[in-house]
Scaffold this motif. Sequence first.
Motif, PDB file in Angstrom:
ATOM      1  N   ALA A 165       0.815  -1.228   0.000  1.00 21.91           N
ATOM      2  CA  ALA A 165       0.000   0.000   0.000  1.00 21.91           C
ATOM      3  C   ALA A 165       0.839   1.265   0.000  1.00 21.91           C
ATOM      4  O   ALA A 165       0.302   2.370  -0.052  1.00 21.91           O
ATOM      5  CB  ALA A 165      -0.994   0.038   1.166  1.00 21.91           C
ATOM      6  N   SER A 166       2.159   1.149   0.000  1.00 19.88           N
ATOM      7  CA  SER A 166       3.025   2.323  -0.039  1.00 19.88           C
ATOM      8  C   SER A 166       2.981   2.968  -1.419  1.00 19.88           C
ATOM      9  O   SER A 166       2.926   2.281  -2.439  1.00 19.88           O
ATOM     10  CB  SER A 166       4.460   1.924   0.303  1.00 19.88           C
ATOM     11  N   VAL A 167       3.031   4.308  -1.441  1.00 15.00           N
ATOM     12  CA  VAL A 167       3.032   5.015  -2.723  1.00 15.00           C
ATOM     13  C   VAL A 167       4.448   5.389  -3.150  1.00 15.00           C
ATOM     14  O   VAL A 167       4.639   5.915  -4.254  1.00 15.00           O
ATOM     15  CB  VAL A 167       2.158   6.289  -2.665  1.00 15.00           C
ATOM     16  N   ALA A 168       5.454   5.100  -2.309  1.00 14.64           N
ATOM     17  CA  ALA A 168       6.824   5.514  -2.620  1.00 14.64           C
ATOM     18  C   ALA A 168       7.331   4.865  -3.899  1.00 14.64           C
ATOM     19  O   ALA A 168       7.986   5.516  -4.728  1.00 14.64           O
ATOM     20  CB  ALA A 168       7.746   5.181  -1.447  1.00 14.64           C
ATOM     21  N   ILE A 169       7.034   3.569  -4.068  1.00 11.53           N
ATOM     22  CA  ILE A 169       7.487   2.857  -5.262  1.00 11.53           C
ATOM     23  C   ILE A 169       6.854   3.452  -6.521  1.00 11.53           C
ATOM     24  O   ILE A 169       7.520   3.647  -7.540  1.00 11.53           O
ATOM     25  CB  ILE A 169       7.166   1.359  -5.147  1.00 11.53           C
ATOM     26  N   ALA A 170       5.564   3.755  -6.440  1.00 13.32           N
ATOM     27  CA  ALA A 170       4.879   4.350  -7.595  1.00 13.32           C
ATOM     28  C   ALA A 170       5.427   5.743  -7.898  1.00 13.32           C
ATOM     29  O   ALA A 170       5.538   6.132  -9.069  1.00 13.32           O
ATOM     30  CB  ALA A 170       3.375   4.409  -7.343  1.00 13.32           C
ATOM     31  N   CYS A 171       5.777   6.503  -6.864  1.00  8.64           N
ATOM     32  CA  CYS A 171       6.380   7.822  -7.090  1.00  8.64           C
ATOM     33  C   CYS A 171       7.702   7.672  -7.836  1.00  8.64           C
ATOM     34  O   CYS A 171       7.982   8.423  -8.785  1.00  8.64           O
ATOM     35  CB  CYS A 171       6.601   8.539  -5.756  1.00  8.64           C
ATOM     36  N   ASP A 172       8.522   6.715  -7.407  1.00  9.66           N
ATOM     37  CA  ASP A 172       9.779   6.460  -8.114  1.00  9.66           C
ATOM     38  C   ASP A 172       9.512   6.076  -9.565  1.00  9.66           C
ATOM     39  O   ASP A 172      10.230   6.504 -10.475  1.00  9.66           O
ATOM     40  CB  ASP A 172      10.562   5.341  -7.422  1.00  9.66           C
TER      41      ASP A 172
END
Length: 363
Positions: free
Chosen positions: A199-206
């Motif tokens: 559910a983290s958005v950090a990977i999608a931001c990268d």
Amino acid sequence: MNASICALPNTAHTDTQTVLTQRLPSSFELKQHLPLSAQLSRQVRQQREAIRAILNGEDSRLLIVVGPCSIHDPISALEYASRLAALSHDLSDDMLLVMRAYVEKPRTTVGWKGLAYDPHLDASDDMAHGLTLSRELMIEMLRMGLPIATELLQPMAAGYFDDLLGWVAIGARTTESQIHREMASGLNLPVGFKNGTDASVAIACDAMRSAAHGHRHFGVDSQGHPAIIMTPGNPDTHLVLRGGHSGPNYDRSSVASARAGLEKNAIPARLMVDCSHANSGKDPSRQPDVFNEVLAQRLEGDRSLIGMMLESHLFEGCQPLSRDLRYGVSITDGCLGWEATEQLLSDAAYKLQEQRHSRVAAS
């Protein structure tokens, strides 16, 4: 449907085993076999521009990607598309409906991988026919006036459909993949990156930052030859919230946190919510609850929420793959039935219309 272009058998020998291969037509050959008319090509360009306008806040409509979890039966898929095309016309002032035409299915271990892989549903894996059938179906849907959405799972398959698509998803398990980020950087259409399975958005931001830049990477050209692919970068990416192992992430707090994560990375704050998967606990009957909560946030003024995704088929639920399949029922994830889908979207359009009229009256 037209006959498939033949796949040619081949055998490769290694030091340890014999690997069987079967040559497929190149993407150029399949596109020559099933060309896109000039009229439909213009239509696809216009559909992409309409989706971009929503992403950029130039169009106030909601973007709704809706349709079967995956297509397994061409007849029921086209019936669904016909109904969706009629509904799209009725709701066009408030929503842009995009047909979910998923022909690849990600698998954690093994199982049916989608229409492009196994169109006969019998593990024969006639991929040459699968690619042909998938392209034929998408062209038929375009002829109905629908924009087409799919998840691009296998980068080598992307070239067989890239001229037909209005919107693309990169899944939770592939958002972290460098290969998929490079592929997205070369697509001339909007791409939604899903948050990771945690559910983290950090990977999608990268992923979005990577896709926005040009790349030089290994790939295959339209003739099927190994090539250096040089991409310009894709400015039309956005985040898709689909929940994760820790639970859903469509509530106000989660949306605010995701928006803050995007802004911290200098990424435009535009979010879509997938009403299925972890956000609904994989229970299709809960998709309307998720949808209506996101709609409420939008009506309250959260313009970063640009749309939703729904898994929907002619009839609700799902069924195991067998010889005796029920018509119009998913063989992968459970779906909302058509009647419930139509009612949900119509009710939402009415609420959006009321708000729109109130604003006009106030001005």
